[in-house]
Design an enzyme around this catalytic site. Structure first.
Site, PDB file in Angstrom:
ATOM      1  N   ALA A  26      -8.340  -8.417   3.429  1.00  0.00           N
ATOM      2  CA  ALA A  26      -8.534  -8.023   4.839  1.00  0.00           C
ATOM      3  C   ALA A  26      -8.958  -6.565   4.909  1.00  0.00           C
ATOM      4  O   ALA A  26      -8.949  -5.857   3.894  1.00  0.00           O
ATOM      5  CB  ALA A  26      -7.220  -8.206   5.612  1.00  0.00           C
ATOM      6  N   ARG A  48      -2.150 -11.048  -1.801  1.00  0.00           N
ATOM      7  CA  ARG A  48      -1.244 -12.209  -1.799  1.00  0.00           C
ATOM      8  C   ARG A  48      -1.925 -13.424  -1.195  1.00  0.00           C
ATOM      9  O   ARG A  48      -1.727 -14.528  -1.650  1.00  0.00           O
ATOM     10  CB  ARG A  48       0.032 -11.849  -1.027  1.00  0.00           C
ATOM     11  N   TYR A 167       6.737   5.420   7.279  1.00  0.00           N
ATOM     12  CA  TYR A 167       5.329   5.241   6.891  1.00  0.00           C
ATOM     13  C   TYR A 167       4.734   6.590   6.495  1.00  0.00           C
ATOM     14  O   TYR A 167       4.054   6.716   5.480  1.00  0.00           O
ATOM     15  CB  TYR A 167       4.524   4.600   8.027  1.00  0.00           C
ATOM     16  N   PRO A 197      -7.917   8.013   5.920  1.00  0.00           N
ATOM     17  CA  PRO A 197      -8.460   7.736   7.250  1.00  0.00           C
ATOM     18  C   PRO A 197      -7.473   7.993   8.371  1.00  0.00           C
ATOM     19  O   PRO A 197      -6.255   7.908   8.191  1.00  0.00           O
ATOM     20  CB  PRO A 197      -8.785   6.231   7.211  1.00  0.00           C
TER      21      PRO A 197
HETATM   22  N1  LIG Z   1      -5.931   0.862   9.576  1.00  0.00           N
HETATM   23  C1  LIG Z   1      -5.607   2.154   9.661  1.00  0.00           C
HETATM   24  O1  LIG Z   1      -5.558   2.750  10.755  1.00  0.00           O
HETATM   25  C2  LIG Z   1      -5.325   2.920   8.400  1.00  0.00           C
HETATM   26  C3  LIG Z   1      -5.382   4.314   8.457  1.00  0.00           C
HETATM   27  C4  LIG Z   1      -5.099   5.042   7.314  1.00  0.00           C
HETATM   28  C5  LIG Z   1      -4.802   4.397   6.147  1.00  0.00           C
HETATM   29  N2  LIG Z   1      -4.748   3.022   6.106  1.00  0.00           N
HETATM   30  C6  LIG Z   1      -4.398   2.416   4.826  1.00  0.00           C
HETATM   31  O2  LIG Z   1      -5.455   1.576   4.416  1.00  0.00           O
HETATM   32  C7  LIG Z   1      -4.962   0.587   3.525  1.00  0.00           C
HETATM   33  C8  LIG Z   1      -5.489  -0.777   3.937  1.00  0.00           C
HETATM   34  O3  LIG Z   1      -5.008  -1.085   5.236  1.00  0.00           O
HETATM   35  P1  LIG Z   1      -5.895  -1.853   6.322  1.00  0.00           P
HETATM   36  O4  LIG Z   1      -6.025  -0.969   7.488  1.00  0.00           O
HETATM   37  O5  LIG Z   1      -7.098  -2.427   5.701  1.00  0.00           O
HETATM   38  O6  LIG Z   1      -4.836  -3.006   6.741  1.00  0.00           O
HETATM   39  P2  LIG Z   1      -4.936  -4.611   6.662  1.00  0.00           P
HETATM   40  O7  LIG Z   1      -6.152  -5.083   7.375  1.00  0.00           O
HETATM   41  O8  LIG Z   1      -3.606  -5.083   7.153  1.00  0.00           O
HETATM   42  O9  LIG Z   1      -5.089  -4.911   5.097  1.00  0.00           O
HETATM   43  C9  LIG Z   1      -4.034  -4.630   4.217  1.00  0.00           C
HETATM   44  C10 LIG Z   1      -4.299  -5.279   2.870  1.00  0.00           C
HETATM   45  O10 LIG Z   1      -3.187  -4.968   2.002  1.00  0.00           O
HETATM   46  C11 LIG Z   1      -2.754  -6.180   1.396  1.00  0.00           C
HETATM   47  N3  LIG Z   1      -1.330  -6.149   1.051  1.00  0.00           N
HETATM   48  C12 LIG Z   1      -0.275  -5.922   1.861  1.00  0.00           C
HETATM   49  N4  LIG Z   1       0.867  -6.028   1.158  1.00  0.00           N
HETATM   50  C13 LIG Z   1       0.518  -6.335  -0.135  1.00  0.00           C
HETATM   51  C14 LIG Z   1       1.234  -6.576  -1.318  1.00  0.00           C
HETATM   52  N5  LIG Z   1       2.577  -6.515  -1.350  1.00  0.00           N
HETATM   53  N6  LIG Z   1       0.553  -6.874  -2.460  1.00  0.00           N
HETATM   54  C15 LIG Z   1      -0.804  -6.914  -2.442  1.00  0.00           C
HETATM   55  N7  LIG Z   1      -1.548  -6.698  -1.344  1.00  0.00           N
HETATM   56  C16 LIG Z   1      -0.893  -6.414  -0.194  1.00  0.00           C
HETATM   57  C17 LIG Z   1      -3.062  -7.265   2.409  1.00  0.00           C
HETATM   58  O11 LIG Z   1      -3.239  -8.510   1.720  1.00  0.00           O
HETATM   59  P3  LIG Z   1      -2.192  -9.739   1.686  1.00  0.00           P
HETATM   60  O12 LIG Z   1      -1.396  -9.655   2.965  1.00  0.00           O
HETATM   61  O13 LIG Z   1      -3.076 -10.932   1.580  1.00  0.00           O
HETATM   62  O14 LIG Z   1      -1.394  -9.500   0.436  1.00  0.00           O
HETATM   63  C18 LIG Z   1      -4.398  -6.789   2.966  1.00  0.00           C
HETATM   64  O15 LIG Z   1      -5.449  -7.241   2.157  1.00  0.00           O
HETATM   65  C19 LIG Z   1      -3.445   0.712   3.570  1.00  0.00           C
HETATM   66  O16 LIG Z   1      -3.009   1.444   2.428  1.00  0.00           O
HETATM   67  C20 LIG Z   1      -3.188   1.512   4.842  1.00  0.00           C
HETATM   68  O17 LIG Z   1      -1.985   2.230   4.788  1.00  0.00           O
HETATM   69  C21 LIG Z   1      -5.017   2.283   7.204  1.00  0.00           C
END
Ligand SMILES: NC(=O)c1ccc[n+]([C@@H]2O[C@H](COP(=O)([O-])OP(=O)(O)OC[C@H]3O[C@@H](n4cnc5c(N)ncnc54)[C@H](OP(=O)(O)O)[C@@H]3O)[C@@H](O)[C@H]2O)c1
Length: 266
Positions: A26, A48, A167, A197
């Site tokens: 995702a 996962r 967090y 980001p």
């Molecule tokens: N969105 C924001 O505003 C933002 C801003 C700054 C930083 N980030 C960071 O960007 C990264 C990606 O987040 P996103 O925004 O793309 O969120 P997202 O759309 O919820 O995607 C998160 C991904 O992490 C995976 N994940 C979660 N728990 C996991 C586990 N235990 N083992 C393996 N994979 C796992 C999920 O896959 P499964 O559930 O299929 O395992 C999913 O593919 C994160 O580190 C987040 O902290 C996000």
């Protein structure tokens, strides 16, 4: 999505590289898989939700002719991470680039009212998971004396905001680990970068609010957040720099956001 342009100003150094992306089912991880495949890189994708990863892998190998390996992997499961990395090393699939992306915020609560389960989930994934994967992969990079680790941090790792302390603490930890990896790898050709980001619309808020989509949508109302593709573009840039260049931190926000506390809404 635009792959890395092949102009005289920006050559593509990614074709034929192997890139491991955690959390590729995702959001930012999936967008990175798209961007690197378009640039001709081979991929090791995991998460996962393996069905999603497999669908993505099939599409990317068909559309771009790149090699894509998939694995169901929970980064919080240390023995599973070790076994996975042994498997890819035995198959000669050690990545040139590791993107430590799997991560999450869970809950938005005053510290003294927070849920221990949410805390464990964030700490296990964002700190321990990132460490397990890094500890398993980096020795292979050291023995080849090449590689690039790209950690996905956050502006939450620069400023603490109300109800986000745990967090925030996990992303402050990513900041420290990024710096520590850089320091410990001095003298090698291995680069370590973080991309940090601000507000990015993915499944992030839905996960934070335990599946409450309406509440998640309100986070982005009246503003134009970054997208997963925007972050993937920046990661592609960081990965594509020449080998003697190490971008330590790249902080990015939507134009309508200038700080964790300064956001313009229409
Ligand atoms: N969105 C924001 O505003 C933002 C801003 C700054 C930083 N980030 C960071 O960007 C990264 C990606 O987040 P996103 O925004 O793309 O969120 P997202 O759309 O919820 O995607 C998160 C991904 O992490 C995976 N994940 C979660 N728990 C996991 C586990 N235990 N083992 C393996 N994979 C796992 C999920 O896959 P499964 O559930 O299929 O395992 C999913 O593919 C994160 O580190 C987040 O902290 C996000």
């Amino acid at each position: 999505m635009i792959a890395f342009p092949k102009t005289k100003y920006s050559m593509n150094r990614l074709t034929g590289k192997r890139v491991l992306i955690t959390g590729a089912s995702a959001g930012i991880g999936e967008a990175c898989a798209n961007a690197f495949a378009e640039s001709g890189a081979d991929l090791l994708l995991s998460a996962r939700r393996i069905e999603r990863v497999e669908e993505l892998a099939t599409r990317l190998s068909e559309d771009h002719g790149v090699e894509v390996h998939t694995a169901k992997l929970d980064v919080t499961d240390s023995p599973a991470v070790t076994a996975y990395v042994e498997e890819i090393a035995d198959a000669n699939l050690v990545p040139d680039i590791l993107i430590n992306n799997a991560g999450k915020a869970v809950g938005l609560d005053l510290l003294h009212e927070g849920s221990l389960d949410d805390w464990e989930d964030m700490i296990d994934t964002n700190i321990k998971g990132l460490l397990y994967v890094s500890r398993a992969i980096i020795p292979h990079m050291v023995s080849r004396d090449s590689g690039h680790v790209i950690n996905i941090g956050s502006i939450a790792g620069r400023w603490v905001y109300p109800k986000g302390a745990v967090y925030n603490a996990t992303k402050f930890a990513v900041w420290a680990l990024n710096e520590g990896m850089n320091i410990d790898l001095v003298g090698t050709r291995i680069r370590v970068s973080s991309v940090d980001p601000g507000m990015t619309e993915t499944e992030f808020s839905e996960v934070r609010f335990h599946g409450d989509k309406d509440r998640a949508d309100k986070v982005y109302e009246g503003t134009q957040p970054l997208t997963g593709d925007d972050i993937a573009d920046a990661i592609l840039y960081v990965a594509n720099t020449p080998e003697h260049v190490d971008i330590i931190n790249l902080v990015m926000m939507p134009t309508q956001q200038r700080h964790a506390f300064v956001l313009h809404r229409e």
